[in-house]
Design an enzyme around this catalytic site. Structure first.
Site, PDB file in Angstrom:
ATOM      1  N   LYS A 187       0.849  -1.189   0.000  1.00 55.51           N
ATOM      2  CA  LYS A 187       0.000   0.000   0.000  1.00 55.51           C
ATOM      3  C   LYS A 187       0.884   1.237   0.000  1.00 55.51           C
ATOM      4  O   LYS A 187       1.972   1.162   0.565  1.00 55.51           O
ATOM      5  CB  LYS A 187      -0.959   0.029   1.188  1.00 55.51           C
TER       6      LYS A 187
ATOM      7  N   TYR B 104      -4.526   4.272   6.167  1.00 55.60           N
ATOM      8  CA  TYR B 104      -5.071   3.321   7.154  1.00 55.60           C
ATOM      9  C   TYR B 104      -6.414   3.803   7.701  1.00 55.60           C
ATOM     10  O   TYR B 104      -7.305   2.999   7.978  1.00 55.60           O
ATOM     11  CB  TYR B 104      -4.092   3.132   8.320  1.00 55.60           C
TER      12      TYR B 104
END
Ligand code: NDP
Length: 371
Positions: free
Chosen positions: A138, A223
């Site tokens: 990510k 996140y």
């Protein structure tokens, strides 16, 4: 040692592992067996032998269904070091110029791309063209257009694309998702995600827009975005955002230091989040529903994760996130297992669409609608 008993202990650490392993025949498994695991194994090459690549490699030593068999690196000395440490033969070592040759290597099923964000797009597409499955860290790319191109390339090549969302396999996270899905928290009204740390060295790639694609949002704010989606269980329909910058020398144009953002969801639930490279002790999720709440702090660090709900503390044992992630991803790739929270390329693109919208909202000061 990777025995059947150890493997079962790991995958059942999450209370929800079993219903998601339809191909696994537990009736035939002797739970107390110390016989070596002899099921399918995903053979993985890591691309980018940096700090997180090293953590994943170390964690994979105790994975059962995933094994490190190759490396791709621009640093010959690291290749030598890893060859010795992980017993990797010369023929499984590549650099950024020649890794397309991996297509002829029968010892490698998948490549895990763990390089700076802006490099993921081209590297993932090259791996897909070489016919290997891809796991990509990510953020999967630096914008949604690039992310979608990666998804399309993997589809065309008939390989799987997964994004390294390790929290999607973390037991306490999954318990809260289960409670929300089961209605135990009632109608969800609010999520708060606070994600940040104080970044050091101003010369690192994370503060270089050309390599990072942004600043804190790409690295850590993601996140809170991703968490709001799996905690609330809906896709946002609008965002608003405000950016603040205390150090324009360290955080240059296009490198965000701190962004506060809000997300609105179809049910009326809202999320309020903070992404920053300028504050420590910021790793907290809070989910509030009409009947109960869940609170996690730390919520996305390497653990142990701490979580409590309105009925008490969650006591699921700590697992090394990357060890379980690699076992679960091997099961997804090799056995078509459906994870409780998806980790496919489309999931990564959804986060990038929201990041694109947050950047647009921060720039204009206006609410941005999401389709
Ligand atoms: P590092 O800087 O520690 O490592 C990156 C590695 O990429 C380098 O060591 C290098 O390896 C390779 N690389 C190739 N080209 C370049 C370049 N131009 N500049 C710098 N490095 C290059 O970064 P991290 O390992 O911390 O992060 C890598 C990725 O992993 C990022 O996308 C990050 O967001 C993600 N990440 C995810 C985490 C998670 O919890 N899921 C945690 C930390 C990071 P080599 O010398 O072998 O070529």
């Amino acid at each position: 040692m990777n025995t059947r008993r150890v493997f079962l202990q790991k995958i059942t650490a999450s209370a929800f592992a079993l219903p998601f392993m339809p191909d696994f025949n537990f009736e035939n498994v002797n739970l107390s067996s110390d016989a070596p695991y002899d099921g399918p194994v995903l053979r993985v090459a890591i691309m980018g032998l940096g700090s997180y690549g090293s953590r994943v490699a170390e964690a994979m030593l105790t994975s059962t269904m995933a094994k490190l068999t190759g490396v791709i690196s621009g640093t010959p000395s690291k290749i030598k070091e890893w060859q010795t440490k992980y017993n990797i033969p010369e023929k499984n070592c590549y650099n950024y110029e020649n890794f397309d040759d991996i297509k002829n290597n029968k010892d490698i099923d998948a490549v895990y791309v763990i390089t700076p964000n802006a490099l993921h797009h081209d590297q993932v597409i090259r791996v897909a063209k070489a016919g290997k499955h891809v796991i990509c860290e990510k953020p999967m790319a630096i914008n949604a257009t690039e992310g979608q191109e990666m998804v399309d390339a993997c589809k065309k090549a008939n390989v799987k694309l997964l994004v390294g969302y390790r929290m999607h396999f973390e037991p306490k996270t999954l318990e809260i998702v289960r409670m929300r899905k089961a209605g135990e928290l009632g109608k969800i009204l609010f999520f708060q995600g606070l994600c940040g740390f104080k970044i050091g060295d101003p010369t690192q790639w994370r503060l270089n827009k050309a390599l990072a694609g942004g600043g804190a949002m790409m690295d850590i704010g993601i996140y809170a975005i991703n968490g709001s989606r799996y905690m609330i269980g809906e896709e946002p329909i609008w965002v608003t955002a405000e950016e603040t910058k205390t150090d324009p020398i360290k955080f240059k144009e296009g490198v965000d230091e701190t962004i506060m953002f809000q997300l609105g969801f179809p049910s009326g639930a809202v999320a309020s989040c903070l992404s920053t490279y300028n504050m420590n002790n910021l790793d907290r999720f809070f989910l509030n529903g009409e009947k109960g709440f869940a609170e996690m702090q730390p919520s996305t660090g390497y653990g142990p994760i701490k979580a409590r709900t309105n009925i008490g503390e969650l006591t699921h044992p700590h697992v090394t996130h990357q060890t379980v992630q690699m076992d679960e991803m091997a099961a997804i790739i090799l056995q078509g297992k459906q994870p409780m929270v998806p980790v496919d390329g489309e999931e990564g693109v959804r986060d990038l669409k929201i990041i694109d919208a947050i950047f647009a909202a921060a720039k204009t000061g206006k609410k941005v609608e999401l389709k």
